[in-house]
Design a protein around this motif. Structure first.
Motif, short mmCIF file in Angstrom:
data_model
loop_
_atom_site.label_atom_id
_atom_site.label_comp_id
_atom_site.label_asym_id
_atom_site.label_seq_id
_atom_site.Cartn_x
_atom_site.Cartn_y
_atom_site.Cartn_z
N ASN A 129 1.01 -1.08 -0.02
CA ASN A 129 0.01 0.03 -0.08
C ASN A 129 0.90 1.36 0.09
O ASN A 129 1.80 1.32 0.79
CB ASN A 129 -0.94 0.13 1.11
N LEU A 130 0.48 2.25 -0.77
CA LEU A 130 1.23 3.53 -0.84
C LEU A 130 0.28 4.61 -0.16
O LEU A 130 -0.86 4.67 -0.68
CB LEU A 130 1.64 3.70 -2.36
N THR A 131 1.01 5.31 0.61
CA THR A 131 0.18 6.50 1.34
C THR A 131 1.11 7.76 1.20
O THR A 131 2.10 7.58 1.74
CB THR A 131 -0.22 6.14 2.70
N LEU B 181 0.01 11.88 -7.33
CA LEU B 181 -0.13 10.46 -6.53
C LEU B 181 0.45 9.53 -7.58
O LEU B 181 1.13 8.70 -7.67
CB LEU B 181 -1.58 10.32 -6.06
N GLU C 20 3.12 6.86 -7.87
CA GLU C 20 3.04 5.43 -8.26
C GLU C 20 3.75 5.03 -9.34
O GLU C 20 4.32 3.69 -9.30
CB GLU C 20 1.53 5.39 -8.56
N PHE D 128 1.45 -2.80 -5.90
CA PHE D 128 0.79 -2.15 -5.28
C PHE D 128 -0.56 -2.32 -5.45
O PHE D 128 -1.07 -2.30 -6.59
CB PHE D 128 1.20 -0.76 -4.73
N SER E 225 -3.57 2.83 -2.92
CA SER E 225 -2.57 4.06 -3.09
C SER E 225 -3.55 5.33 -2.60
O SER E 225 -4.59 5.39 -3.09
CB SER E 225 -1.81 4.44 -4.25
N THR E 226 -2.91 6.14 -1.78
CA THR E 226 -3.78 7.23 -1.23
C THR E 226 -2.90 8.49 -0.94
O THR E 226 -1.69 8.45 -0.83
CB THR E 226 -4.31 6.87 0.49
N ILE F 66 5.00 3.19 2.73
CA ILE F 66 4.90 1.92 1.86
C ILE F 66 4.75 0.70 2.81
O ILE F 66 5.83 0.38 3.65
CB ILE F 66 5.88 1.69 1.01
N ARG G 65 -7.53 3.76 -5.69
CA ARG G 65 -6.89 4.87 -5.35
C ARG G 65 -8.06 5.72 -4.66
O ARG G 65 -9.11 5.74 -4.91
CB ARG G 65 -6.35 5.49 -6.85
#
Length: 241
Positions: free
Chosen positions: A37-39, A85, A89, A99, A102-103, A119, A140
């Protein structure tokens, strides 16, 4: 993994490059068979800098709106956040890091000129198609203000659960019976009863159809079981008279 990009903000056109400069030394730490996960968090006060959003230059293909749109300013903000974003990404994509979420979100960060990127490993559920092959769906989300969004969600949650509580217990006036249904010590405190209801059936507010049916059936059966017990006791007392 957590990365802090200092002396920058969400309006920085080189944001992705700055992230890569920190990130590249950790590439070997990410496993090929894992999902992440990507924040991305920026300071929530950036939302007040409307001029900076308006001046942000988007590539031609990213310009989805026109000034004729009555919500132009709001949509430009979302377009800028979406673009940033996507740029971040792409750093994961070109380095073959998979992933599925993503946020990008406005947060109460310690400093206004920092960007925090986190991450985390998170295996997606049910990520296979009918043939048993893995199929990755990327979810997303864009939240200009996470505190505001969280407040709205909490408010909606409270209203939804309050409505469900009264749906099941509005007919049952006796709090002793409600206490027994919820399997807590007898109390006349509605707040304690509502808290017990939340703890046991809180998933009802937003869940799968299958899980919702499971919880509702559980509660209905428990209500019927306890009510039948009191009916039987009353009948026995009447018989004894």
């Amino acid at each position: 993994m957590e990365y802090i990009l200092r002396e920058t903000d969400i309006f920085d056109p080189k944001l992705a490059d700055k992230f890569y400069d920190l990130f590249k030394d950790d590439l070997e730490l990410f496993e090929d068979d894992k999902y992440y996960n990507l924040t991305v968090s920026f300071h929530v006060n950036s939302n007040d800098h409307l001029t900076s959003f308006m001046k942000f230059e988007l590539p031609p293909l990213e310009k989805k709106i026109t000034r004729k749109n009555s919500d132009y300013e709001k949509e430009k903000k979302y377009d800028v956040l979406s673009y940033q974003l996507k740029e971040l990404e792409d750093i994961l994509v070109i380095n073959d890091i998979k992933f599925h979420m993503s946020t990008i979100q406005g947060e109460e960060l310690e400093f206004t000129d920092n960007i925090k990127i986190v991450i985390l490993e998170n295996e997606p559920k049910n990520n296979t198609n009918k043939n048993g092959k893995k199929k990755l769906w990327i979810c997303r989300s864009i939240m200009p203000s996470r505190p505001y969004t969280t407040s709205l969600i909490n408010d909606f949650y409270a209203k939804r659960m309050n409505k469900l509580y009264h749906r099941f217990f509005s007919i049952i006036k006796d709090k002793k019976i409600i206490s027994e249904i919820l399997e807590v010590e007898e109390t006349q405190d509605i707040n304690l009863l509502f808290k017990a209801f939340i703890e046991q059936y809180g998933d009802l507010w937003m869940t799968t159809e299958e899980r919702e049916k499971e919880l509702i059936n559980k509660l209905k059966n428990r209500c019927l079981e306890v009510l039948q017990k009191y009916i039987d006791e009353e009948q026995k007392q009447n018989d004894d008279i």
